[in-house]
Design an enzyme around this catalytic site. Sequence first.
Site, mmCIF file in Angstrom:
data_model
loop_
_atom_site.group_PDB
_atom_site.id
_atom_site.type_symbol
_atom_site.label_atom_id
_atom_site.label_comp_id
_atom_site.label_asym_id
_atom_site.label_seq_id
_atom_site.Cartn_x
_atom_site.Cartn_y
_atom_site.Cartn_z
ATOM 1 C CB THR A 119 3.404 -9.986 -4.920
ATOM 2 O OG1 THR A 119 2.982 -8.723 -4.422
ATOM 3 C CG2 THR A 119 2.710 -11.092 -4.183
ATOM 4 C CB THR A 162 3.522 -9.362 -1.249
ATOM 5 O OG1 THR A 162 3.896 -8.154 -1.909
ATOM 6 C CG2 THR A 162 2.546 -9.025 -0.140
ATOM 7 C CG ASP A 190 -1.459 -3.395 -0.571
ATOM 8 O OD1 ASP A 190 -1.198 -2.630 -1.524
ATOM 9 O OD2 ASP A 190 -1.156 -4.599 -0.585
ATOM 10 N N GLY A 228 1.460 -8.990 -8.706
ATOM 11 C CA GLY A 228 0.904 -7.940 -9.575
ATOM 12 C C GLY A 228 -0.114 -7.014 -8.953
ATOM 13 N N GLY A 229 -0.133 -6.862 -7.606
ATOM 14 C CA GLY A 229 -1.063 -5.904 -6.987
ATOM 15 C C GLY A 229 -2.490 -6.194 -7.425
HETATM 16 N N1 GLY Z 1 0.731 -5.954 -2.036
HETATM 17 C C1 GLY Z 1 -0.040 -6.619 -2.992
HETATM 18 C C2 GLY Z 1 -1.259 -7.263 -2.432
HETATM 19 O O1 GLY Z 1 -1.264 -7.676 -1.295
HETATM 20 O O2 GLY Z 1 -2.248 -7.360 -3.118
#
Ligand code: GLY
Length: 568
Positions: free
Chosen positions: A375, A393, A417, A467-468
């Site tokens: 992201t 992202t 996600d 960082g997810g």
């Molecule tokens: N793909 C990462 C987020 O949206 O949290």
Amino acid sequence: MNRTATILALVLVPMAVLAQDTTTVTSKRGMVVSTSSHASDVGAAILAKGGNAVDAAVATAFALAVTFPAGGNIGGGGFMVIQPARGTATTIDYRERAPFAATPTMYLGADGEIDRSLTASGYLAPGVPGTVRGLAMAHQKYGRLPWRDVVRPAAELAEGFELPEALALSLNRVVAGPMAPFPASVLAYGKPGGGEWQAGEVLHLPDLAKTLRSIAEEGPDVFYTGWIAEAIAQDMAKHGGLITREDLEQYRAVERAPIHGTYRGYDIIGMGPPSSGGTILVEMLNILEAFDLRSRPRYDATNVHLVLEAMRRGFLDRARWLGDSDFGEIPVARITSKTHAVEHAATIDLARASSSVALGEDIVTETYANEPEETTHFSVVDADGMAVSNTYTIEGGYGSFVVVPGTGFLLNNEMGDFNKKPGETNTRGDIGTPPNNIASGKRMLSSMTPTIVRKDGRTVLITGSPGGRTIINTVLSVVLGVTEFGLSGREAVDAPRINHNWLPDRGFIEAEALTSEVLARLEVMGHVIRVGERWQQGDASSIVIDPVTGIAYGAADRRGMDPKASVP
Ligand code: GLY
């Protein structure tokens, strides 16, 4: 060397070193801080041209789609938090949506288990992109310069720009690896004639330049109803993907009220659902407010324990309740309330780690013995004090690895996600609770946490990170650094980071945070801790502003690929 030469050398060498440090700047004329020097420069040039923070943010976002293809994008989605120089803050939600044909169990294999390959790459992985609509909405409502002026610099960059070393290495890895099955992607990003990219060579992206020029001249609709939409839909149909012309035509960005919280007299402004970022950040801060962190060194065992326990509880509530608020009631007011935090704080034993499974026993269905994430975040402030915090992202690095032929841009793999197996929440970190199960047209839950912190009506911090699921904890670290521990922007961004996501029940700490004695104490408390090197996924491009002088201090994150804080 004579004495004068020695003195000159002693003075000039450190000055030269300082002059090269483009990650740390101060300015009263505004600035842009991002993970790409080219993109930060584009944003700063827009400020110099008289653009405001939103103009600069939109230009930076389009530029990152060129110079940081791992996360910058027009084929993904994200969130923008805007604080005007005067007046109330707002947010733009441009998160991707599930295609209309998506179903709750579309990622389960014949054995009933999650087939992770389907969201790792390829044509079933992308959600309907939101970036172009989102940037257009922000620009139309809050920008000042003409649209074409803020999009065109990215098209010019796509004609050719010099590769920073980290990007050259990254492209070499990805082109020979996960991109290899997708010929249009290899054509776009591989070195013409084969071989490996070297730092300083020029990457030409002619299809992307054409696409960006088209968006600049014809406007955002060309992406959703024009030739770009047609190219996406045709490629999807050819390869068994789900996104159709109708999905694209019906995509809308949404302006939403921000999440508001407070922490020791500071106002926290963040992103609400479908991001979990603002909600869970405020919840964790509320829990930590019940303890006196400042009375101890920041990384003393008790403080690290408390931060890990606040994260554990925040991420439990994320799994329990968070999802797309357009598809069901999300109890945001309850989660972000001080009373809820006090209830959570009362369950923290100062001497013992809690059990994530025991805390969440009502939702954990399976126990066993990370999601990939890429992201990018950038922060902008202009000379009038308008602030933008933007995180967007394409999910994994280079998203689905699919470049739509003739367009030059990468599609996201954001469908990963969603909760992929309804009903199964397990100790590996899979979540199967209803709020984030897949549904036609729904936005998948995000952890993106673009954040603005204010004090007495003045912006003091603009931050966020990739960082997810680790994003919320990176942002927590920077916010605590500035508000609780009185650190400068540079110190707050450099400070070692801590992560816990409830499940898997395991903490992560950057090595320089801990002495072996503190680590041993945490283990005696019952924490399972992985100690790692500088955390490549956290890249918290941040701006700290002195509320008295109005001077902005930009701190690009040196963990990033090619970080730069640029001033007009
Ligand atoms: N793909 C990462 C987020 O949206 O949290």
